[in-house]
Design a protein around this motif. Structure first.
Motif, PDB file in Angstrom:
ATOM      1  N   LEU A 120       0.835  -1.202   0.000  1.00 16.48           N
ATOM      2  CA  LEU A 120       0.000   0.000   0.000  1.00 16.48           C
ATOM      3  C   LEU A 120       0.871   1.253   0.000  1.00 16.48           C
ATOM      4  CD1 LEU A 120      -2.873  -0.916   2.506  1.00 16.48           C
ATOM      5  CD2 LEU A 120      -3.140  -0.360   0.085  1.00 16.48           C
ATOM      6  N   ALA A 121       1.880   1.277   0.859  1.00 18.95           N
ATOM      7  CA  ALA A 121       2.774   2.437   0.929  1.00 18.95           C
ATOM      8  C   ALA A 121       3.523   2.627  -0.385  1.00 18.95           C
ATOM      9  CB  ALA A 121       3.749   2.285   2.090  1.00 18.95           C
ATOM     10  N   ALA A 122       3.971   1.522  -0.976  1.00 21.29           N
ATOM     11  CA  ALA A 122       4.701   1.601  -2.242  1.00 21.29           C
ATOM     12  C   ALA A 122       3.825   2.167  -3.346  1.00 21.29           C
ATOM     13  CB  ALA A 122       5.220   0.219  -2.633  1.00 21.29           C
ATOM     14  N   ALA A 123       2.576   1.734  -3.416  1.00 19.69           N
ATOM     15  CA  ALA A 123       1.679   2.181  -4.481  1.00 19.69           C
ATOM     16  C   ALA A 123       1.198   3.606  -4.267  1.00 19.69           C
ATOM     17  CB  ALA A 123       0.475   1.237  -4.584  1.00 19.69           C
ATOM     18  N   VAL A 124       0.976   3.984  -3.014  1.00 17.04           N
ATOM     19  CA  VAL A 124       0.438   5.314  -2.724  1.00 17.04           C
ATOM     20  C   VAL A 124       1.510   6.388  -2.845  1.00 17.04           C
ATOM     21  CG1 VAL A 124      -0.485   6.765  -0.881  1.00 17.04           C
ATOM     22  CG2 VAL A 124      -1.475   4.509  -1.300  1.00 17.04           C
ATOM     23  N   SER A 125       2.662   6.174  -2.185  1.00 18.77           N
ATOM     24  CA  SER A 125       3.666   7.237  -2.150  1.00 18.77           C
ATOM     25  C   SER A 125       5.008   6.853  -2.741  1.00 18.77           C
ATOM     26  CB  SER A 125       3.855   7.730  -0.705  1.00 18.77           C
ATOM     27  OG  SER A 125       4.240   6.678   0.150  1.00 18.77           O
ATOM     28  N   GLY A 126       5.111   5.642  -3.275  1.00 18.64           N
ATOM     29  CA  GLY A 126       6.354   5.242  -3.922  1.00 18.64           C
ATOM     30  C   GLY A 126       7.488   4.983  -2.963  1.00 18.64           C
ATOM     31  N   ASP A 127       7.198   4.849  -1.685  1.00 18.70           N
ATOM     32  CA  ASP A 127       8.239   4.646  -0.674  1.00 18.70           C
ATOM     33  C   ASP A 127       7.652   3.869   0.495  1.00 18.70           C
ATOM     34  OD1 ASP A 127      10.351   4.732   1.061  1.00 18.70           O
ATOM     35  OD2 ASP A 127      10.480   6.912   1.191  1.00 18.70           O
ATOM     36  N   SER A 128       8.110   2.636   0.651  1.00 15.62           N
ATOM     37  CA  SER A 128       7.615   1.795   1.751  1.00 15.62           C
ATOM     38  C   SER A 128       8.591   1.738   2.914  1.00 15.62           C
ATOM     39  CB  SER A 128       7.352   0.377   1.235  1.00 15.62           C
ATOM     40  OG  SER A 128       8.567  -0.235   0.803  1.00 15.62           O
ATOM     41  N   THR A 129       9.631   2.576   2.894  1.00 18.16           N
ATOM     42  CA  THR A 129      10.723   2.448   3.866  1.00 18.16           C
ATOM     43  C   THR A 129      10.573   3.333   5.091  1.00 18.16           C
ATOM     44  OG1 THR A 129      12.083   4.164   2.807  1.00 18.16           O
ATOM     45  CG2 THR A 129      12.287   1.908   1.969  1.00 18.16           C
ATOM     46  N   LEU A 130       9.529   4.158   5.143  1.00 16.64           N
ATOM     47  CA  LEU A 130       9.326   5.014   6.319  1.00 16.64           C
ATOM     48  C   LEU A 130       8.640   4.182   7.398  1.00 16.64           C
ATOM     49  CD1 LEU A 130       8.243   8.288   4.499  1.00 16.64           C
ATOM     50  CD2 LEU A 130      10.485   7.694   5.432  1.00 16.64           C
ATOM     51  N   LEU A 131       9.436   3.369   8.072  1.00 17.85           N
ATOM     52  CA  LEU A 131       8.926   2.270   8.902  1.00 17.85           C
ATOM     53  C   LEU A 131       9.411   2.380  10.339  1.00 17.85           C
ATOM     54  CD1 LEU A 131       7.684  -0.629   9.253  1.00 17.85           C
ATOM     55  CD2 LEU A 131       9.900  -1.500   8.494  1.00 17.85           C
ATOM     56  N   VAL A 132       8.484   2.193  11.267  1.00 14.34           N
ATOM     57  CA  VAL A 132       8.800   2.026  12.687  1.00 14.34           C
ATOM     58  C   VAL A 132       8.463   0.592  13.053  1.00 14.34           C
ATOM     59  CG1 VAL A 132       8.291   2.735  15.050  1.00 14.34           C
ATOM     60  CG2 VAL A 132       8.313   4.443  13.212  1.00 14.34           C
ATOM     61  N   GLN A 133       9.454  -0.177  13.489  1.00 17.11           N
ATOM     62  CA  GLN A 133       9.218  -1.557  13.895  1.00 17.11           C
ATOM     63  C   GLN A 133       8.903  -1.604  15.378  1.00 17.11           C
ATOM     64  OE1 GLN A 133       9.058  -4.612  12.103  1.00 17.11           O
ATOM     65  NE2 GLN A 133       8.151  -5.062  14.100  1.00 17.11           N
ATOM     66  N   GLY A 134       7.685  -2.012  15.699  1.00 12.65           N
ATOM     67  CA  GLY A 134       7.266  -2.029  17.086  1.00 12.65           C
ATOM     68  C   GLY A 134       7.811  -3.210  17.861  1.00 12.65           C
ATOM     69  N   THR A 135       8.389  -2.925  19.022  1.00 15.76           N
ATOM     70  CA  THR A 135       8.850  -3.944  19.962  1.00 15.76           C
ATOM     71  C   THR A 135       8.566  -3.441  21.368  1.00 15.76           C
ATOM     72  OG1 THR A 135      11.088  -3.062  20.297  1.00 15.76           O
ATOM     73  CG2 THR A 135      10.759  -4.511  18.384  1.00 15.76           C
ATOM     74  N   ALA A 136       8.827  -4.293  22.357  1.00 16.00           N
ATOM     75  CA  ALA A 136       8.634  -3.875  23.740  1.00 16.00           C
ATOM     76  C   ALA A 136       9.603  -2.760  24.126  1.00 16.00           C
ATOM     77  CB  ALA A 136       8.816  -5.070  24.671  1.00 16.00           C
ATOM     78  N   GLY A 137      10.686  -2.615  23.369  1.00 16.45           N
ATOM     79  CA  GLY A 137      11.678  -1.591  23.686  1.00 16.45           C
ATOM     80  C   GLY A 137      11.648  -0.389  22.774  1.00 16.45           C
ATOM     81  N   THR A 138      10.616  -0.258  21.938  1.00 19.19           N
ATOM     82  CA  THR A 138      10.549   0.891  21.040  1.00 19.19           C
ATOM     83  C   THR A 138      10.365   2.175  21.839  1.00 19.19           C
ATOM     84  OG1 THR A 138       9.585  -0.430  19.250  1.00 19.19           O
ATOM     85  CG2 THR A 138       9.284   1.944  19.136  1.00 19.19           C
ATOM     86  N   PRO A 139      11.285   3.137  21.705  1.00 19.63           N
ATOM     87  CA  PRO A 139      11.158   4.386  22.460  1.00 19.63           C
ATOM     88  C   PRO A 139      10.291   5.391  21.719  1.00 19.63           C
ATOM     89  CG  PRO A 139      13.213   4.408  21.248  1.00 19.63           C
ATOM     90  CD  PRO A 139      12.541   3.090  20.940  1.00 19.63           C
ATOM     91  N   GLU A 140       9.898   6.434  22.419  1.00 22.16           N
ATOM     92  CA  GLU A 140       9.090   7.483  21.811  1.00 22.16           C
ATOM     93  C   GLU A 140       9.841   8.181  20.684  1.00 22.16           C
ATOM     94  OE1 GLU A 140       6.843  11.562  23.284  1.00 22.16           O
ATOM     95  OE2 GLU A 140       7.073   9.876  24.686  1.00 22.16           O
ATOM     96  N   GLU A 141      11.180   8.238  20.821  1.00 19.48           N
ATOM     97  CA  GLU A 141      11.989   8.903  19.786  1.00 19.48           C
ATOM     98  C   GLU A 141      11.857   8.225  18.424  1.00 19.48           C
ATOM     99  OE1 GLU A 141      13.008   8.061  22.738  1.00 19.48           O
ATOM    100  OE2 GLU A 141      13.484   9.981  23.712  1.00 19.48           O
TER     101      GLU A 141
END
Length: 385
Positions: A120-141
């Motif tokens: 979906l990201a690739a087709a809509v905006s041509g870039d699927s790499t703006l990604l946040v991978q969620g984990t138990a240690g993902t910080p707000e930053e």
């Protein structure tokens, strides 16, 4: 005070692994991003897409749906299906992204949530790499922004010292951001998305500034509630999303088709044998997974105990891919029962005590008695010996 948020012409993916000016992946890339792997299809769709496009979208909503679901264009170009499932699910997801409401793809593990969000990201905006991978240690930053501490210590808080996160970049450039496994992120970090999604603004209190999202920005999140370590979304955050549930494949034929297509794609990148040589084994793996997952045999005559694992379509793809590798490197290149048996055993028996009992009962009462499955039965017995 607002920070200028005009789209930049600089390609943030220019890192040497993918030529930014060609739109195609290098041949030595193991797993190209969707926008590179299917660049030809996206270009063909864009060239023949005469429907209105939302601001900064590469394709119209209808063309995005065609990219996901597959089809044949007027000039004869074949668009391969990226998602095999209900058309309405894709249409609702695409329509959501065309509004100011974020999209939450919900489903049990292995229902292609990540795969769909990437495409979906690739087709809509041509870039699927703006990604946040969620984990138990993902910080707000990871969701908002961080700091270059060398510059911060040397010159104090400034725009030059600020390191934008993927969501902040998507807001500034009018692109689609992705947050994978949202429910694995701690609840207080999840809620940092509330202002972003409701006000379309990301405050930077250290600078007395803010980043306002430009048109075209939206966010796709994925989540499931089956795995351990899940943090429920607050009602305030859930209201900011339109939730689309991705179901498991409805029929065995649909699941076999999904597994076959994905294994073919993976196999080509790994120089593995062609999948048609092993369609019978794919069908058996899918049958085993579906029966144990549903707790009943395909004919509905025998009730079964289900193991602790999800036995998802994604796991079936992994089992078949591993089997093809065995066939290629230690066999005659044809996928056989012995090549998938160990993988099936590993997928089913996650709990060595309880799951092994479930598997042995299924093996002896169902597989052993099934016509044409004697080779699979023997291979599974040997794998579990």
């Amino acid at each position: 005070m607002s920070v200028s948020a005009e789209p930049t012409s600089v390609d943030p993916r220019r890192n040497g692994s993918v030529p930014a000016d060609t739109g195609t992946a290098r041949t030595d890339t193991l797993r190209p991003h969707a926008e590179h792997a299917f660049a030809d299809e996206l270009a063909a769709l864009a060239a023949q897409d005469d429907r209105p496009r939302p601001a900064r979208w590469r394709l119209s909503p209808r063309a995005v749906a065609t990219y996901l679901l597959g089809g044949t264009l007027p000039d004869g170009t074949v668009i391969t299906p990226k998602y095999v499932g209900p058309r309405r699910v894709v249409e609702v997801a695409v329509t959501t992204l065309a509004t100011d409401r974020a999209l939450l793809l919900l489903g049990v593990p292995g229902t292609a949530k990540t795969w769909v969000s990437e495409h979906l990201a690739a087709a809509v905006s041509g870039d699927s790499t703006l990604l946040v991978q969620g984990t138990a240690g993902t910080p707000e930053e990871a969701i908002r922004y961080g700091w270059n501490y060398a510059r911060l210590l040397a010159h104090g808080p400034s725009r030059d010292a600020l390191v934008p996160g993927p969501v902040m970049r998507a807001m500034a450039e009018g692109r689609t951001a992705r947050v994978e496994e949202l429910t694995r992120i701690p609840a207080d970090v999840q809620d940092s998305l509330i202002t972003i999604l409701s006000e379309k603004t990301l405050p930077i209190p250290e600078l007395g500034q803010e980043v306002q999202a430009v048109r075209g920005f939206n966010l796709i999140a994925t989540a499931n509630d089956r795995d351990r370590g899940v943090n429920e979304l607050s009602s305030a955050l859930r209201r900011r999303f339109n939730t689309v549930v991705l179901p498991l494949p409805e029929t065995p034929e649909a699941e076999v088709d999904i597994v076959t297509r994905r294994v073919e794609q993976i196999g080509r990148s790994l120089d593995l044998p062609a999948v048609p040589d092993g369609v019978d084994e794919i069908r058996r793996v899918v049958t085993v997974f579906r029966e144990l997952r549903d707790g009943v045999t395909a004919d509905g005559r025998t009730k079964l105990k289900s193991p602790s694992g999800t036995l998802s379509t994604a796991e079936a793809i992994s089992v078949v891919t591993g089997g093809l590798a065995l066939a290629a490197h230690f066999g005659d290149g044809v996928l056989r029962a012995g090549d998938v048996a160990a993988g099936v055993l590993g997928a089913v028996v996650r709990d060595p005590a309880a799951d092994r009992v479930v598997w042995q009962e299924y093996l002896e009462t169902v597989v052993r008695e099934r016509d044409g499955w004697s080779d699979f039965y023997r291979a599974c017995r040997e794998a579990g010996a």
